[in-house]
Design a protein around this motif. Structure first.
Motif, PDB file in Angstrom:
ATOM      1  N   ALA A 113     -25.894   4.607 -11.798  1.00 35.36           N
ATOM      2  CA  ALA A 113     -26.036   3.252 -11.271  1.00 35.36           C
ATOM      3  C   ALA A 113     -24.946   2.425 -11.943  1.00 35.36           C
ATOM      4  N   ASN A 114     -24.264   1.617 -11.179  1.00 35.91           N
ATOM      5  CA  ASN A 114     -23.284   0.739 -11.792  1.00 35.91           C
ATOM      6  C   ASN A 114     -23.184  -0.542 -10.987  1.00 35.91           C
ATOM      7  N   PRO A 115     -22.881  -1.644 -11.632  1.00 31.30           N
ATOM      8  CA  PRO A 115     -22.885  -2.941 -10.949  1.00 31.30           C
ATOM      9  C   PRO A 115     -21.987  -3.010  -9.709  1.00 31.30           C
ATOM     10  N   ALA A 116     -20.937  -2.199  -9.640  1.00 35.96           N
ATOM     11  CA  ALA A 116     -20.044  -2.223  -8.475  1.00 35.96           C
ATOM     12  C   ALA A 116     -20.789  -1.815  -7.200  1.00 35.96           C
ATOM     13  N   LEU A 117     -21.844  -1.036  -7.336  1.00 34.48           N
ATOM     14  CA  LEU A 117     -22.619  -0.622  -6.169  1.00 34.48           C
ATOM     15  C   LEU A 117     -23.276  -1.818  -5.486  1.00 34.48           C
ATOM     16  N   PHE A 118     -23.556  -2.844  -6.264  1.00 31.16           N
ATOM     17  CA  PHE A 118     -24.272  -4.014  -5.761  1.00 31.16           C
ATOM     18  C   PHE A 118     -23.307  -5.135  -5.367  1.00 31.16           C
ATOM     19  N   GLN A 119     -22.017  -4.827  -5.372  1.00 30.09           N
ATOM     20  CA  GLN A 119     -20.969  -5.794  -5.089  1.00 30.09           C
ATOM     21  C   GLN A 119     -21.119  -6.432  -3.709  1.00 30.09           C
ATOM     22  N   LYS A 120     -21.521  -5.660  -2.713  1.00 28.40           N
ATOM     23  CA  LYS A 120     -21.597  -6.152  -1.334  1.00 28.40           C
ATOM     24  C   LYS A 120     -22.979  -6.706  -0.962  1.00 28.40           C
ATOM     25  N   VAL A 121     -23.916  -6.738  -1.911  1.00 28.37           N
ATOM     26  CA  VAL A 121     -25.253  -7.252  -1.619  1.00 28.37           C
ATOM     27  C   VAL A 121     -25.207  -8.775  -1.572  1.00 28.37           C
ATOM     28  N   LEU A 122     -25.651  -9.320  -0.437  1.00 26.35           N
ATOM     29  CA  LEU A 122     -25.694 -10.773  -0.278  1.00 26.35           C
ATOM     30  C   LEU A 122     -27.141 -11.240  -0.355  1.00 26.35           C
ATOM     31  N   VAL A 123     -27.370 -12.297  -1.148  1.00 23.92           N
ATOM     32  CA  VAL A 123     -28.703 -12.856  -1.344  1.00 23.92           C
ATOM     33  C   VAL A 123     -28.778 -14.173  -0.589  1.00 23.92           C
ATOM     34  N   ASP A 124     -29.885 -14.383   0.134  1.00 20.86           N
ATOM     35  CA  ASP A 124     -30.092 -15.647   0.837  1.00 20.86           C
ATOM     36  C   ASP A 124     -30.535 -16.673  -0.201  1.00 20.86           C
ATOM     37  N   TYR A 125     -29.571 -17.426  -0.744  1.00 25.68           N
ATOM     38  CA  TYR A 125     -29.833 -18.373  -1.822  1.00 25.68           C
ATOM     39  C   TYR A 125     -29.765 -19.786  -1.252  1.00 25.68           C
ATOM     40  N   TYR A 126     -30.930 -20.412  -1.088  1.00 29.29           N
ATOM     41  CA  TYR A 126     -31.047 -21.736  -0.477  1.00 29.29           C
ATOM     42  C   TYR A 126     -30.341 -21.779   0.874  1.00 29.29           C
ATOM     43  N   GLY A 127     -30.560 -20.729   1.680  1.00 26.46           N
ATOM     44  CA  GLY A 127     -30.035 -20.685   3.032  1.00 26.46           C
ATOM     45  C   GLY A 127     -28.590 -20.239   3.156  1.00 26.46           C
ATOM     46  N   THR A 128     -27.941 -19.907   2.038  1.00 20.42           N
ATOM     47  CA  THR A 128     -26.541 -19.483   2.067  1.00 20.42           C
ATOM     48  C   THR A 128     -26.426 -18.046   1.562  1.00 20.42           C
ATOM     49  N   PRO A 129     -25.781 -17.153   2.327  1.00 16.38           N
ATOM     50  CA  PRO A 129     -25.572 -15.796   1.825  1.00 16.38           C
ATOM     51  C   PRO A 129     -24.610 -15.829   0.624  1.00 16.38           C
ATOM     52  N   THR A 130     -25.109 -15.421  -0.539  1.00 17.00           N
ATOM     53  CA  THR A 130     -24.344 -15.501  -1.776  1.00 17.00           C
ATOM     54  C   THR A 130     -24.256 -14.123  -2.417  1.00 17.00           C
ATOM     55  N   PRO A 131     -23.058 -13.715  -2.867  1.00 18.62           N
ATOM     56  CA  PRO A 131     -22.928 -12.410  -3.539  1.00 18.62           C
ATOM     57  C   PRO A 131     -23.825 -12.342  -4.777  1.00 18.62           C
ATOM     58  N   LEU A 132     -24.449 -11.194  -4.970  1.00 18.14           N
ATOM     59  CA  LEU A 132     -25.393 -11.009  -6.072  1.00 18.14           C
ATOM     60  C   LEU A 132     -24.774 -11.308  -7.434  1.00 18.14           C
ATOM     61  N   GLN A 133     -23.499 -10.898  -7.642  1.00 19.51           N
ATOM     62  CA  GLN A 133     -22.905 -11.087  -8.968  1.00 19.51           C
ATOM     63  C   GLN A 133     -22.728 -12.568  -9.329  1.00 19.51           C
ATOM     64  N   GLN A 134     -22.836 -13.470  -8.337  1.00 15.63           N
ATOM     65  CA  GLN A 134     -22.763 -14.901  -8.635  1.00 15.63           C
ATOM     66  C   GLN A 134     -24.122 -15.463  -9.045  1.00 15.63           C
ATOM     67  N   LEU A 135     -25.180 -14.696  -8.809  1.00 16.43           N
ATOM     68  CA  LEU A 135     -26.526 -15.180  -9.087  1.00 16.43           C
ATOM     69  C   LEU A 135     -27.206 -14.509 -10.274  1.00 16.43           C
ATOM     70  N   ALA A 136     -26.633 -13.389 -10.732  1.00 14.65           N
ATOM     71  CA  ALA A 136     -27.326 -12.637 -11.786  1.00 14.65           C
ATOM     72  C   ALA A 136     -26.347 -11.786 -12.579  1.00 14.65           C
ATOM     73  N   SER A 137     -26.757 -11.462 -13.809  1.00 16.46           N
ATOM     74  CA  SER A 137     -25.981 -10.505 -14.598  1.00 16.46           C
ATOM     75  C   SER A 137     -26.615  -9.131 -14.388  1.00 16.46           C
ATOM     76  N   MET A 138     -25.781  -8.108 -14.422  1.00 16.31           N
ATOM     77  CA  MET A 138     -26.268  -6.750 -14.187  1.00 16.31           C
ATOM     78  C   MET A 138     -25.827  -5.853 -15.329  1.00 16.31           C
ATOM     79  N   VAL A 139     -26.775  -5.061 -15.843  1.00 18.57           N
ATOM     80  CA  VAL A 139     -26.505  -4.177 -16.975  1.00 18.57           C
ATOM     81  C   VAL A 139     -27.140  -2.823 -16.699  1.00 18.57           C
TER      82      VAL A 139
END
Length: 183
Positions: A32-58
């Motif tokens: 498992a590595n954070p690059a795998l989640f690079q393309k995951v978009l989160v619906d953050y207050y109605g806006t699709p936002t890349p996961l790495q902008q919303l959370a840290s991954m370890v």
């Protein structure tokens, strides 16, 4: 003028190769590595936002990623986005403050699916290169103040550059296929 067209085409082809390599990085191998989640978009207050902008991954373990949201109110949205990312197949759980995404064990069938995905991404990159080549060829053909010999020479250079970039994508594809099929 000819050199400008060739330089622009080469620059765009370089970017297409880099984009393909980045895409290959999002397809998982054994860990498992954070690059795998690079393309995951989160619906953050109605806006699709890349996961790495919303959370840290370890990396917590080989197949487990610990995701800590910067904004705890986004926890459920992040969890839903990761669960919805079918290309990952991750099982997701949270303890109220962090999310644990556990990737399934890679089976032979799953590895072959990943190889198909990578081949598709490589073909998309090749199509992108051919589009750049076509546009550059059209630009060369529209030059009227240059001789036919110079345009023919420039088209040969363009073909050589295109072939070199396609070869770079093919090499990256071979490396990724080998990496994916390695047990």
């Amino acid at each position: 003028m000819i050199s400008d067209v060739l330089a622009e085409a080469s620059e765009k082809m370089d970017k297409a190769v880099e984009a393909a390599k980045d895409d290959f990085g999002t397809v998982r191998t054994g860990r498992a590595n954070p690059a795998l989640f690079q393309k995951v978009l989160v619906d953050y207050y109605g806006t699709p936002t890349p996961l790495q902008q919303l959370a840290s991954m370890v990396n917590q373990e080989a197949r487990t990623l610990l995701i800590t949201p910067f904004d705890k109110s986004a926890l459920k949205d992040i969890e839903k986005a990761i669960a919805g990312a079918h290309h990952l197949g991750a099982s997701v759980g949270n303890d109220g403050s962090v999310i644990r995404a556990t990737l399934p064990e890679l089976t032979e069938e799953r590895r072959k699916d990943f190889v198909k995905i990578v081949r598709d991404k490589a073909e998309q990159a090749r199509v992108s290169l051919r589009n750049v080549r076509r546009k550059a060829k059209d630009d060369l053909d529209s030059l009227t103040e240059v001789g036919e010999d110079e345009i023919a020479r420039a088209e040969k250079e363009l073909e050589a550059s295109t072939k070199a970039h396609v070869d770079a994508i093919d090499d990256a594809l071979k490396r990724k296929e080998t990496e994916l099929l390695e047990v």
